[in-house]
Write a protein that holds these residues in place. Structure first.
Motif, mmCIF file in Angstrom:
data_model
loop_
_atom_site.group_PDB
_atom_site.id
_atom_site.type_symbol
_atom_site.label_atom_id
_atom_site.label_comp_id
_atom_site.label_asym_id
_atom_site.label_seq_id
_atom_site.Cartn_x
_atom_site.Cartn_y
_atom_site.Cartn_z
ATOM 1 N N ALA A 162 -26.608 8.788 -5.797
ATOM 2 C CA ALA A 162 -26.506 7.965 -7.323
ATOM 3 C C ALA A 162 -25.261 8.051 -7.465
ATOM 4 O O ALA A 162 -24.983 6.921 -8.101
ATOM 5 C CB ALA A 162 -27.347 8.912 -8.149
ATOM 6 N N ASP A 163 -24.475 8.976 -7.201
ATOM 7 C CA ASP A 163 -23.021 8.767 -7.410
ATOM 8 C C ASP A 163 -22.429 7.651 -6.674
ATOM 9 O O ASP A 163 -21.725 6.792 -7.241
ATOM 10 C CB ASP A 163 -22.304 10.061 -7.175
ATOM 11 C CG ASP A 163 -20.883 10.143 -7.405
ATOM 12 O OD1 ASP A 163 -20.411 9.552 -8.274
ATOM 13 O OD2 ASP A 163 -20.076 11.201 -6.596
ATOM 14 N N ASP A 200 -30.110 -0.052 -0.852
ATOM 15 C CA ASP A 200 -28.778 0.009 -1.327
ATOM 16 C C ASP A 200 -27.738 0.173 -0.194
ATOM 17 O O ASP A 200 -26.399 0.120 -0.281
ATOM 18 C CB ASP A 200 -28.446 0.424 -2.522
ATOM 19 C CG ASP A 200 -29.077 -0.262 -3.743
ATOM 20 O OD1 ASP A 200 -29.126 -1.418 -3.737
ATOM 21 O OD2 ASP A 200 -29.406 0.464 -4.963
ATOM 22 N N ASP A 259 -12.913 2.379 -2.692
ATOM 23 C CA ASP A 259 -13.686 1.517 -3.583
ATOM 24 C C ASP A 259 -13.703 -0.191 -2.685
ATOM 25 O O ASP A 259 -13.475 -0.422 -1.366
ATOM 26 C CB ASP A 259 -12.726 0.973 -4.705
ATOM 27 C CG ASP A 259 -11.502 0.521 -4.973
ATOM 28 O OD1 ASP A 259 -11.105 0.037 -3.524
ATOM 29 O OD2 ASP A 259 -10.820 0.543 -5.706
ATOM 30 N N LYS A 313 -23.741 4.815 -5.810
ATOM 31 C CA LYS A 313 -24.267 3.713 -6.329
ATOM 32 C C LYS A 313 -23.452 3.172 -7.573
ATOM 33 O O LYS A 313 -23.316 1.970 -7.596
ATOM 34 C CB LYS A 313 -25.769 3.781 -6.797
ATOM 35 C CG LYS A 313 -26.565 3.853 -5.577
ATOM 36 C CD LYS A 313 -27.933 3.918 -6.099
ATOM 37 C CE LYS A 313 -29.228 3.704 -4.887
ATOM 38 N NZ LYS A 313 -30.491 4.058 -5.267
ATOM 39 N N ARG A 314 -22.687 4.114 -8.108
ATOM 40 C CA ARG A 314 -21.934 3.547 -9.220
ATOM 41 C C ARG A 314 -20.687 2.492 -8.804
ATOM 42 O O ARG A 314 -19.925 2.000 -9.464
ATOM 43 C CB ARG A 314 -21.230 4.979 -9.850
ATOM 44 C CG ARG A 314 -22.231 5.655 -10.523
ATOM 45 C CD ARG A 314 -21.593 6.684 -11.226
ATOM 46 N NE ARG A 314 -20.797 7.780 -10.787
ATOM 47 C CZ ARG A 314 -19.520 7.815 -11.168
ATOM 48 N NH1 ARG A 314 -18.994 7.339 -11.866
ATOM 49 N NH2 ARG A 314 -18.694 8.736 -10.347
ATOM 50 N N TYR A 315 -20.451 2.622 -7.436
ATOM 51 C CA TYR A 315 -19.285 1.936 -6.979
ATOM 52 C C TYR A 315 -19.666 0.605 -6.358
ATOM 53 O O TYR A 315 -18.672 -0.224 -5.627
ATOM 54 C CB TYR A 315 -18.425 2.732 -5.827
ATOM 55 C CG TYR A 315 -17.892 3.988 -6.661
ATOM 56 C CD1 TYR A 315 -16.608 4.007 -7.083
ATOM 57 C CD2 TYR A 315 -18.526 5.319 -6.574
ATOM 58 C CE1 TYR A 315 -16.154 5.064 -7.753
ATOM 59 C CE2 TYR A 315 -18.006 6.384 -7.138
ATOM 60 C CZ TYR A 315 -16.763 6.266 -7.761
ATOM 61 O OH TYR A 315 -16.393 7.563 -8.613
ATOM 62 N N GLU A 335 -28.678 13.150 -5.379
ATOM 63 C CA GLU A 335 -27.576 12.987 -6.293
ATOM 64 C C GLU A 335 -26.284 12.440 -5.651
ATOM 65 O O GLU A 335 -25.413 11.575 -6.442
ATOM 66 C CB GLU A 335 -27.169 14.442 -6.440
ATOM 67 C CG GLU A 335 -28.044 15.349 -7.381
ATOM 68 C CD GLU A 335 -27.926 16.719 -7.124
ATOM 69 O OE1 GLU A 335 -28.271 17.395 -8.215
ATOM 70 O OE2 GLU A 335 -27.242 17.468 -6.533
#
Length: 196
Positions: free
Chosen positions: A190-191, A95, A170, A193-195, A187
């Motif tokens: 993972a944060d 990713d 973004d 990857k939300r975007y 951590e």
């Protein structure tokens, strides 16, 4: 009306008149159009990447972006932050290809594309190094609301004081928030990857 209900009616009438009065004042002052909007962070720029190619804000569109402002002669904050960004990118696995990670120099005098390329060879290969002439650098520093100041040293050289914030933008190039690296790389990944 009972004597017990009278204070309740008076309080309700007072509250209603207060709300109505505030609405009238708000309307008279221009309503929402007069409320201060948050300052814009980011904007158009044209710099040069570490390979010598032109790089603009349009290169960042379509992917979330981490942006860090610093300089290659920085003794501690910059290499530490770039190492932490590299660790987040490593933790993202495949990713990481879906994210932009950009290091923008605040030291146009020393940070040529070749200098940036050599410096970034110690970090994750996803990191792009951007530099420009003093006018281009000043423009991007201003648009991102970065503090950067040249500070002479006793030996005739200089250092740079600068903002040490990681900007999270973004996919459309809009500022989201400062990106917190003071947690595990997993951590932070993972944060991020939300975007995606």
């Amino acid at each position: 009306m009972s004597s017990a209900a009278r204070p309740l009616v008076i309080a309700t009438a007072f509250a209603a008149s207060l709300v109505l009065g505030l609405l009238i004042v708000f309307w008279a002052m221009g309503g929402v159009s007069k409320v201060a909007q948050p300052a814009a962070i980011g904007g158009p720029f044209q710099l040069t990447d570490q390979t010598g190619k032109a790089f603009t804000d349009k290169n960042l569109k379509g992917k979330p972006t981490l942006i860090f402002f610093g300089y290659t002669h920085c003794p501690d904050v910059c290499p530490t932050s770039l190492f932490e960004i590299s660790e987040v990118l490593r933790a993202m696995g495949k990713d990481a290809d879906k994210v932009n990670a950009v290091f923008i120099s605040v030291d146009p005098e020393r940070d040529t594309p070749a200098t940036m390329k050599d410096y970034l060879s110690s970090f994750d290969p996803h990191l792009e190094g951007l530099s420009g002439d003093p006018a281009e650098t000043a423009k991007v520093i201003t648009s991102y609301r970065v503090y950067a100041k040249k500070v002479p040293t006793k030996d005739g050289d200089y250092t740079m004081d600068h903002t040490a914030l990681i900007y999270l933008m973004d996919r459309d190039g809009r500022f989201v928030s400062p990106f917190n690296l003071k947690r595990t790389p997993e951590e932070a990944a993972a944060d991020l990857k939300r975007y995606l």
